[in-house]
Write an enzyme that holds these catalytic residues in place. Structure first.
Site, PDB file in Angstrom:
ATOM      1  N   ARG A  99       1.033  -1.387   0.167  1.00  0.00           N
ATOM      2  CA  ARG A  99       0.260  -0.016   0.021  1.00  0.00           C
ATOM      3  C   ARG A  99       1.137   1.747   0.074  1.00  0.00           C
ATOM      4  NH1 ARG A  99      -4.251  -1.471   4.644  1.00  0.00           N
ATOM      5  NH2 ARG A  99      -4.971  -2.344   3.305  1.00  0.00           N
ATOM      6  N   CYS A 129      -9.563  -0.340   6.773  1.00  0.00           N
ATOM      7  CA  CYS A 129     -11.361  -0.965   5.786  1.00  0.00           C
ATOM      8  C   CYS A 129     -11.322   0.512   6.701  1.00  0.00           C
ATOM      9  CB  CYS A 129     -11.275  -1.834   6.180  1.00  0.00           C
ATOM     10  SG  CYS A 129     -11.106  -2.438   7.943  1.00  0.00           S
ATOM     11  N   GLN A 172     -14.761  -0.942  15.866  1.00  0.00           N
ATOM     12  CA  GLN A 172     -14.603  -2.371  14.454  1.00  0.00           C
ATOM     13  C   GLN A 172     -15.190  -3.719  14.817  1.00  0.00           C
ATOM     14  OE1 GLN A 172     -10.199   0.229  13.536  1.00  0.00           O
ATOM     15  NE2 GLN A 172     -10.168  -1.921  12.592  1.00  0.00           N
ATOM     16  N   ARG A 204     -11.615  -2.576  19.160  1.00  0.00           N
ATOM     17  CA  ARG A 204     -11.850  -4.129  18.935  1.00  0.00           C
ATOM     18  C   ARG A 204     -13.958  -3.546  19.439  1.00  0.00           C
ATOM     19  NH1 ARG A 204     -11.157  -5.469  14.131  1.00  0.00           N
ATOM     20  NH2 ARG A 204      -8.909  -6.626  14.179  1.00  0.00           N
ATOM     21  N   HIS A 246     -18.014  -2.251  10.373  1.00  0.00           N
ATOM     22  CA  HIS A 246     -16.600  -0.881  12.021  1.00  0.00           C
ATOM     23  C   HIS A 246     -17.355  -0.065  11.669  1.00  0.00           C
ATOM     24  CE1 HIS A 246     -14.173  -4.573  11.097  1.00  0.00           C
ATOM     25  NE2 HIS A 246     -12.470  -3.295  10.585  1.00  0.00           N
TER      26      HIS A 246
HETATM   27  N1  HSE Z   1      -7.537  -4.368   9.368  1.00  0.00           N
HETATM   28  C1  HSE Z   1      -8.558  -3.969   9.735  1.00  0.00           C
HETATM   29  C2  HSE Z   1      -9.341  -4.576  10.796  1.00  0.00           C
HETATM   30  C3  HSE Z   1      -9.397  -4.990   8.403  1.00  0.00           C
HETATM   31  O1  HSE Z   1      -8.449  -5.017  12.103  1.00  0.00           O
HETATM   32  O2  HSE Z   1     -10.439  -4.427  10.927  1.00  0.00           O
HETATM   33  C4  HSE Z   1      -8.749  -4.628   7.603  1.00  0.00           C
HETATM   34  O3  HSE Z   1      -8.631  -3.534   6.821  1.00  0.00           O
END
Ligand code: HSE
Length: 370
Positions: A103, A136, A163, A268, A275
């Site tokens: 990227r 994302c 997320q 998370r 997300h």
């Molecule tokens: N890194 C992101 C996540 C997902 O852990 O939610 C991939 O883009």
């Protein structure tokens, strides 16, 4: 007809990509070969027009080299081991990748065409061949705020993310369910209405989360009945790698002349697939709320403006509503008490669709039109 090679179609992002490509009849435009890291020469399970009947070896550089386009959702380790070697062997085709490995390379473009079609087209003209999907949360935030980016109204942003387990992978999603079951199977033996003894039950839940048999091989910690305020590795400046990506990727996507600072905390949560992000946006001028909303609404066909009231927010601004959906709801838009240039917003997006598969399949169409 262009020769398309697909790698990593069996994983979670790969499956979502396949579903979308079938739904949009994308395969009719290509002669497709499906590659596999483990099952070469087995029957290709995808009975599609113009597709090779057998799976090919995803490490066979000679066969890969014959492709005009390779699209991979196989993951970063595959990209690391194959991309450089294949280029050394003289592969001149396009490499489209969901993994983050390439990227930030100068030789790559991060693809999010509703925001950066001009950057993609300029790069195609100058002969760049590596087109990589963005992180994302970054892609979803940019689609939600596309109108403000396009009109150059943003000074800086902080993003607080929520997320889903899907961002960590399929095994993690499965583990989240096992964690929930581990706890609920135990406490609900007592009945469904536990309100009278809820403080005792809450202690039991806490003990279950640290029980030796509690399933946490993948997350390493309980996500069920909890949250995890760290995603990805640690950087020396105190950010997580996920937090670092926001600014560097967003500005690379836009090829910004002046860097827009973006920073926040990535967390998370126990959602399955979408997300969400709470945003504080510092505008570079005091813009009336209705103008802000129009800019956001008019930018692209997927952003969905949710009125800032309780019932619409609870109905439309959730992972539950957004899962499996290409729409990008954004709401809770209001001026903050801090000052008239500070805007609050909350947005949700499907991490597997616009957050991963969709920008990649759209890149195929950009190549077809090139
Ligand atoms: N890194 C992101 C996540 C997902 O852990 O939610 C991939 O883009």
């Amino acid at each position: 007809m262009m020769k398309l090679g697909i790698v990593g179609w069996r994983g979670m992002v790969g499956q979502v990509l396949m579903e979308r490509m079938k739904a949009e009849n994308d395969f009719s435009h290509f002669e497709t070969t499906f590659f596999s890291t483990s099952q070469k020469n087995l029957q290709n399970p995808h009975q599609l027009e113009n597709s090779h009947p057998l799976l090919q070896d995803a490490y066979d550089l000679e066969i890969l080299k014959k492709m005009d386009i390779i699209l991979t959702c196989q993951g970063g380790d595959y990209t690391k081991s194959v991309h450089g070697e294949l280029r050394k062997k003289g592969f001149k085709g396009y490499w489209i990748d969901a993994a983050s490995t390439l990227r930030m390379e100068n030789s790559s473009v991060i693809v999010l065409d509703p925001l950066n079609l001009d950057v993609i087209q300029k790069s195609l003209q100058t002969g760049l061949k590596d087109y990589i999907g963005g992180n994302c949360t970054v892609s979803l935030m940019m689609l939600a705020l596309g109108g403000l980016f396009k009109n150059k109204k943003i000074d800086w942003i902080t993003s607080m993310t929520y997320q889903a387990a899907s961002g960590a992978g399929a095994r993690h999603m499965s583990e989240l369910l096992s964690q929930m079951k581990f706890v609920t199977d135990d406490v609900l033996k007592e009945g469904l209405d536990l309100s009278e003894k809820i403080l005792i039950i809450e202690k039991r839940v806490k003990n279950l989360l640290s029980h030796a048999s509690f399933p946490k091989n993948h997350f390493g910690h309980p996500l069920a009945f909890n949250l995890l305020p760290w995603i990805d590795s640690e950087l020396e400046n105190g950010q997580s790698r996920e937090e670092w990506k926001a600014e560097v990727e967003a500005n690379k996507i836009l090829q910004s002349q002046k860097i827009i600072p973006i920073d926040g905390t990535c967390v998370r949560v126990a959602a399955m697939r979408c997300h969400s992000q709470g945003l504080t946006i510092k505008l570079n001028q005091n813009i009336p709320l209705d103008e802000i909303e129009s800019m956001i609404r008019e930018h692209n066909s997927w952003v969905k403006l949710v009125p800032n009231n309780k019932s619409d927010s609870l109905k439309y601004l959730t992972p539950e509503y957004t899962s499996g959906n290409l729409q990008i709801p954004i709401g809770r838009i209001r001026k903050m008490n801090i000052g008239p240039e500070f805007v609050n917003a909350f947005t949700v997006g499907d991490q597997l669709l616009w957050g991963a598969a969709e920008p990649l399949r759209r890149m195929l169409h950009i190549l077809l039109a090139h």
